[in-house]
Every structure is written in C-alpha cells, then in structure tokens.
Write a protein that holds these residues in place. Structure first.
Motif, PDB file in Angstrom:
ATOM      1  N   VAL A 306       0.850  -1.181   0.000  1.00  0.00           N
ATOM      2  CA  VAL A 306       0.000   0.000   0.000  1.00  0.00           C
ATOM      3  C   VAL A 306       0.895   1.242   0.000  1.00  0.00           C
ATOM      4  O   VAL A 306       1.718   1.424   0.899  1.00  0.00           O
ATOM      5  N   VAL A 307       0.747   2.073  -1.026  1.00  0.00           N
ATOM      6  CA  VAL A 307       1.518   3.304  -1.161  1.00  0.00           C
ATOM      7  C   VAL A 307       0.634   4.463  -0.717  1.00  0.00           C
ATOM      8  O   VAL A 307      -0.455   4.661  -1.257  1.00  0.00           O
ATOM      9  N   ARG A 308       1.109   5.222   0.255  1.00  0.00           N
ATOM     10  CA  ARG A 308       0.323   6.332   0.811  1.00  0.00           C
ATOM     11  C   ARG A 308       0.909   7.669   0.371  1.00  0.00           C
ATOM     12  O   ARG A 308       2.131   7.812   0.261  1.00  0.00           O
ATOM     13  N   ALA A 309       0.040   8.628   0.138  1.00  0.00           N
ATOM     14  CA  ALA A 309       0.485   9.955  -0.295  1.00  0.00           C
ATOM     15  C   ALA A 309      -0.620  10.975  -0.029  1.00  0.00           C
ATOM     16  O   ALA A 309      -1.800  10.620   0.056  1.00  0.00           O
ATOM     17  N   GLN A 310      -0.208  12.238   0.102  1.00  0.00           N
ATOM     18  CA  GLN A 310      -1.205  13.308   0.237  1.00  0.00           C
ATOM     19  C   GLN A 310      -1.882  13.615  -1.097  1.00  0.00           C
ATOM     20  O   GLN A 310      -3.023  14.053  -1.132  1.00  0.00           O
ATOM     21  N   HIS A 311      -1.147  13.388  -2.186  1.00  0.00           N
ATOM     22  CA  HIS A 311      -1.689  13.700  -3.508  1.00  0.00           C
ATOM     23  C   HIS A 311      -1.405  12.543  -4.457  1.00  0.00           C
ATOM     24  O   HIS A 311      -0.337  11.934  -4.407  1.00  0.00           O
ATOM     25  N   VAL A 312      -2.372  12.265  -5.345  1.00  0.00           N
ATOM     26  CA  VAL A 312      -2.202  11.265  -6.397  1.00  0.00           C
ATOM     27  C   VAL A 312      -2.515  11.926  -7.734  1.00  0.00           C
ATOM     28  O   VAL A 312      -3.556  12.572  -7.896  1.00  0.00           O
ATOM     29  N   ILE A 313      -1.593  11.779  -8.678  1.00  0.00           N
ATOM     30  CA  ILE A 313      -1.804  12.299 -10.038  1.00  0.00           C
ATOM     31  C   ILE A 313      -1.963  11.105 -10.961  1.00  0.00           C
ATOM     32  O   ILE A 313      -1.065  10.270 -11.084  1.00  0.00           O
ATOM     33  N   ASN A 314      -3.118  11.013 -11.589  1.00  0.00           N
ATOM     34  CA  ASN A 314      -3.417   9.864 -12.446  1.00  0.00           C
ATOM     35  C   ASN A 314      -3.133  10.181 -13.898  1.00  0.00           C
ATOM     36  O   ASN A 314      -3.614  11.166 -14.444  1.00  0.00           O
ATOM     37  N   THR A 315      -2.341   9.347 -14.567  1.00  0.00           N
ATOM     38  CA  THR A 315      -2.116   9.475 -16.014  1.00  0.00           C
ATOM     39  C   THR A 315      -2.503   8.190 -16.738  1.00  0.00           C
ATOM     40  O   THR A 315      -2.138   8.005 -17.895  1.00  0.00           O
ATOM     41  N   LEU A 316      -3.226   7.303 -16.049  1.00  0.00           N
ATOM     42  CA  LEU A 316      -3.643   6.047 -16.650  1.00  0.00           C
ATOM     43  C   LEU A 316      -4.803   6.269 -17.621  1.00  0.00           C
ATOM     44  O   LEU A 316      -5.600   7.185 -17.437  1.00  0.00           O
TER      45      LEU A 316
END
Length: 363
Positions: A306-316
């Motif tokens: 599980v990768v945790r982050a405050q922000h996720v940028i999706n390019t999928l």
C-alpha cells in the motif's frame, strides 16, 4: 507522514509529470511513480530492426511531435531542451512535401487537402467541393441549436450547421484519424468548443459568431497576462541560449529523434533515476485507490503493498481507472465514457519512391 506524491502511469505523461515535480519541489517531498508493466514509456516504443542489410526504425506508438506556438507544443520543446536532446532532433521543414501534403481517400482517389489560396486557382479536390456550400449554409441559416441541449455529437453539430456532406467527407475523416472513432461518438462541446460556443451564444451562426468568441477569449486571457508574460520571457531566454536549435524549430512543422521517439522517454527515465527523492516502481499494477483513515490517499498494488500519499496524479487511460474504483460508488464519467483501442502497423519496403504521391499520409 512526510509530504509524498504518487504518480500513476509510466508513459510519457507520467514521466514528464514526475520530472516537473522533481524539478520544482523540495527534495524532502517523496515522489513515487507506479507503472504496472515491466517497462516505462507507455505507448512510446521504438524498435530498431535490420532486414536485407538495411537498418530501420519501427515506431509502435506515435511517430512525430508537432511544433507550433501552443502552450502544449512549447512545453514539449522546453522538455526536449531541458533534457539536452537538441542534437538528437530531426525535423521536417514547413515547406517540405511531408508537412504540406495531406490527403483524404475519397471516391477511390487520394485527394490532396488545400494548402492556401493557390488551391482556389488550381481547383478544389472533389472531397472539399462540399465546403463552400457548407459555409454558405452556415452563413444563411438562422440559429437552430437545440434549446435543451448542453452538448451534442460532432456529427449532429457539423451536419446541422454545415450540412451532412461536410461531416461525411471532412470532419469524419479528420476526427477518426485523431480519436479513432466516428463523429457520432465524439463531443462537439469538448473538441470543437470555440465553434460550439459561437453557435450557442449568438444568433448569427458559427462563422460570424467566432468574432464574438475571440473577444471573450481575449477577455479571459487577460486574467493570465502575468503568467503569459513569464512564459514568453522564459522562451526568449531559451532562444538566446540555444539560438540555432530554436531558429530551426521555427522552420519545422514536425519533429522526431534520430533514434526514434523512445529517445525522449528513455532520457526522462534516466534523469528521474538521478533524483534521490524519486522512486520508480514497475511491474506492480495499481489495483485499488481509496482514502485512508487519516484522509490520505492509499494505492494498493498487485503484490499487496500500500503506497500512501497526500496527492495522487493519475495518467492512466480511463478504462484502467475504472478498476481502481470498482469497490466505490459508481462514477458516471468512468462508466459511460467509451474507449477505442488503436493498433499501429509498420510496413517496410526495400525500395525508394514506391508511392504515387509525396506527403504526410492520408485519412
């Protein structure tokens, strides 16, 4: 937890996004790029091959990049400049046949698209002869936009204002070549917004309404005058530092790289690997996206990590994003948007000058 940003997708969009983040954010911010396959680059993929003693390049994805003054075109050129790829660039001049001659296959023949006023003297090809009639139709037809419609297909829009033959002959071919589907499936508001707005905000048709839309655009753009001035200043500095490259780009219509398009994504990958705060994870598809108990984003990978982050940028791609939210509430945008797949076929011939015409290609 310390500041972290996750980028989903290792194609050219994901790689360039991670590159700009790494350049602009403090080294204390963790940047993780997640790519489900074993290789980076996405659709950009170059194969170098040999046959009969001849070496050649086969592109499995995009073959060229466009020049121009749009923000998108300049952003890619700045990236090429920053990555030190200027000497690897190969260009097609604006006056070359590859840049000027584009064809539509119509009624059993290749029809060369007009390139200027000279085409009016030499005569319009059959596929374009419907256009003057279509223009007259728009200029003489009163407003007929559906009163209760916030959008419509490109087919309906073009047919309504310019006649169905203009859509069948021209817009259908062009849009199919760009988006790999027909105009009955494409949004006029999304892809032809200035024309759609000109039609929906006035009473004088599309072409006359474009002047009004231009005024509205200038008023909106005035809000970003400072940003635009900064961007122009940045480009001017680049031109002064590398004048030969930027002057040659001005004379080019399109460009690629001596060893193929993968040159760009390979260089992005190698440069990103040099940043200590950038982690690139490959071979582990993202399986689920959710909010954690602390309000941070959690991306679960195929191996259970599980990768945790405050922000996720999706390019999928959109059809891959659906599975990430399969356990959550239905999302109309994800559920209702159709998806078209595209195949690229490379055919190589040992001879030169095998085509009856010289140009970029045909639709």
């Amino acid at each position: 937890m310390s500041m972290a940003i996750t980028v989903l997708g290792g194609g050219v969009t994901g790689l360039s996004t991670a590159w700009y983040l790494a350049q602009r954010l403090p080294s204390t911010v963790a940047i993780r790029l997640i790519e489900g396959s074993s290789r980076l680059g996405g659709w950009v993929r170059t194969d170098k091959r040999q046959s009969g003693g001849t070496s050649f390049i086969a592109e499995k994805g995009p073959r060229t990049l466009r020049t121009g003054h749009s923000r998108e075109a300049l952003a890619v050129l700045e990236l090429v400049d920053d990555l030190g790829l200027r000497s690897d660039v190969v260009m097609a001049p604006k006056l070359s046949a590859a840049a000027r001659n584009r064809y539509i296959y119509y009624d059993g023949e290749l029809n060369c698209m007009p390139t200027g006023l000279g085409s009016l003297i030499t005569g319009l090809p059959p596929v374009v002869r419907c256009l003057p009639k279509g223009i007259w139709h728009d200029l003489t037809t009163k407003k007929n936009a559906p009163a209760d419609s916030s959008d419509e297909s490109i087919h309906d829009f073009v047919s309504r204002r310019f006649g169905q033959q203009v859509d069948d002959n021209l817009s259908s071919a062009v849009m199919h070549g760009i988006y790999a589907t027909d105009t009955k499936e494409l949004s006029a508001r999304a892809l032809l917004y200035p024309f759609w707005l000109a039609d929906h905000t006035g009473k004088t048709g599309v072409l006359r309404g474009l002047r009004r839309v231009a005024k509205l655009s200038r008023a909106r753009n005035a809000q970003f005058a400072v940003r635009d001035a900064e961007e122009r200043y940045s480009i001017t500095k680049r031109r002064m530092q590398n004048p030969e490259f930027w002057e040659s780009i001005n004379d080019a219509s399109m460009y690629s790289f001596r060893d193929g398009m993968q040159t760009l994504t390979d260089r992005l990958t190698s440069r990103l690997s040099a940043f200590p705060n950038v982690e690139i994870i490959t071979g582990q598809p993202a399986m689920e996206a959710r909010l954690g108990a602390d309000g941070n984003a959690e991306i679960q990978l195929a191996n259970g990590t599980v990768v945790r982050a405050q922000h996720v940028i999706n390019t999928l791609p959109l059809h891959h994003v659906r599975s990430l939210f399969a356990g959550g509430p239905s999302n109309a945008l994800l559920d209702d948007t159709p998806y078209a797949s595209v195949a690229v076929v490379n055919v190589t011939y040992p001879k030169k000058n095998i085509t009856p015409v010289d140009g970029f290609g045909y639709l």
